[in-house]
Design a protein around this motif. Structure first.
Motif, PDB file in Angstrom:
ATOM      1  N   LYS A  78       0.814  -1.228   0.000  1.00 13.19           N
ATOM      2  CA  LYS A  78       0.000   0.000   0.000  1.00 13.19           C
ATOM      3  C   LYS A  78       0.849   1.281   0.000  1.00 13.19           C
ATOM      4  CE  LYS A  78      -0.660  -0.344   4.943  1.00 13.19           C
ATOM      5  NZ  LYS A  78      -1.527  -0.692   6.039  1.00 13.19           N
ATOM      6  N   GLU A  79       1.974   1.268   0.739  1.00  8.65           N
ATOM      7  CA  GLU A  79       2.792   2.500   0.798  1.00  8.65           C
ATOM      8  C   GLU A  79       3.313   2.834  -0.600  1.00  8.65           C
ATOM      9  OE1 GLU A  79       3.436   0.041   3.004  1.00  8.65           O
ATOM     10  OE2 GLU A  79       3.512   0.890   5.048  1.00  8.65           O
ATOM     11  N   GLU A 110      -4.430   4.281   3.694  1.00 11.04           N
ATOM     12  CA  GLU A 110      -3.039   4.660   3.438  1.00 11.04           C
ATOM     13  C   GLU A 110      -2.961   6.041   2.769  1.00 11.04           C
ATOM     14  OE1 GLU A 110      -0.409   3.217   4.589  1.00 11.04           O
ATOM     15  OE2 GLU A 110       1.014   4.543   3.541  1.00 11.04           O
TER      16      GLU A 110
END
Ligand code: AVI
Length: 335
Positions: A78-79, A110
């Motif tokens: 996700k980052e 996120e």
């Protein structure tokens, strides 16, 4: 009726340009499919209320690895995904076939965490699903600006093109591309591309080729939920088109062809029988053990996806995998 002020705005795009309603279209498609020499029914009709509940159940089955794998892909990456989405500044995150968006919420959290400048545009044919999603997001992620759209994918993209000039990141998650024939996939991706500009992106979920036994079990689970999901199509025709399918006289059958990389699902008639579908003005004869095809689920490898993308004006930016490399979310940029 007054709209409660707490509700998030929802755009309802009119369903059909030709004025016909959903039942007329359903009756037409059923009559067309069942009049062919090799009978078929379109898999998009699986998803009435009962079918959608069964699909929710399928996604939790031990054999149906796809959902868990995609969740892992999103959770673990996700980052990086959010960083890549946010490179070009403000954008609209358009979620095609959002449903309850339980996977997209991983990205939404996120995005909020990284304070990205975006708004969220979930698109789904189900008004109820979009209402519920808007409400749940208001509780869980009140900082996310949501504008739900009720309509078909392309209507929604057209509406977005006319109304929102900013950059777009399109999500097409969950291996939905696998339910299209190759020509349909090309048509679909080219249409998406026609609504995008350089700098826009597409994140697409793809089920990868793997041990055929693993794939087969995912579509023929021990508890029989996938069988019930497939057979629900006949219940739906009975309910909505005044038909008299004896559903017990049909069984679910699924086969995987590793040469073509396609899972095919059928309903097989256990006896010779006639079915009347009154609203379609049709009587259908089934021979004993005649098969009616209901769904294709294509599995891909990455070179095939690369080629498909290139044919449609996309270039792969990053491929994100789960730890077993069963599933991939492919990030494309417009080429
Ligand atoms: C929605 N679609 C991606 C599912 C699939 O895996 O093809 C539908 C499904 N059919 C049987 N099980 C799940």
């Amino acid at each position: 009726m007054e709209t409660p002020s707490t509700l998030t705005p929802m755009i309802e795009l009119s369903r059909r340009q030709d004025g016909s309603n959903d039942t007329t279209a359903f009756a037409h498609d059923v009559a067309e499919g069942l009049s062919q020499r090799q009978k078929t029914l379109p898999s998009r009709y699986f998803y009435d209320g009962a079918g959608s509940k069964l699909f929710q159940q399928i996604m939790t089955l031990p054999e149906y690895y796809l959902t868990r794998c995609e969740q892992e892909v999103l959770q673990e990456n996700k980052e990086a995904m959010v960083r890549q989405f946010s490179q070009g500044g403000l954008f609209h995150l358009i979620d095609l076939g959002a449903g309850d968006a339980f996977k997209t919420k991983i990205l939404l959290s996120e995005l909020s965490e990284q304070q990205s400048a975006f708004d969220y545009v979930p698109v789904d044919i189900s008004g109820d699903a979009m209402q519920e999603l808007s409400e749940s997001l208001q509780k869980e992620l009140p900082q996310v600006k949501v504008e739900a759209v009720v309509g078909e994918y392309f209507q929604a993209l057209k509406w977005l093109q006319e109304n929102k000039a900013e950059r777009k990141v399109v999500l097409f998650l969950g291996s939905n591309i696998g339910n299209f024939e190759t020509a349909e996939s090309i048509g679909f991706l080219r249409s998406i591309r026609s609504y995008l500009q350089p700098g826009d992106q597409l994140l697409m979920g793809v089920d990868l080729r793997k041990n055929p036994d693993v794939i087969l079990k995912a579509y023929d689970d021990a508890a029989g939920v996938t069988a019930a999901f497939n057979l629900n199509l006949l219940h739906r025709i009975n309910r909505e088109l005044d038909a008299d399918f004896d559903v017990n006289q049909f069984c679910h059958h699924a086969i995987y062809n590793p040469l073509e990389g396609v899972m095919r699902s059928f309903l097989v008639s256990k006896s010779e029988q006639e079915v009347h579908i009154r609203k379609a003005g049709l009587t259908v004869h089934f021979d004993a053990w005649e098969a009616l095809q209901t769904e294709n689920s294509y599995k891909y490898n990455i070179p095939q996806i690369d080629e498909l993308g290139k044919e449609c004006g996309f270039e792969i930016e990053t491929v994100f995998y789960d730890s077993q490399k069963r599933f991939a979310d492919v990030l494309f940029k417009v080429s």
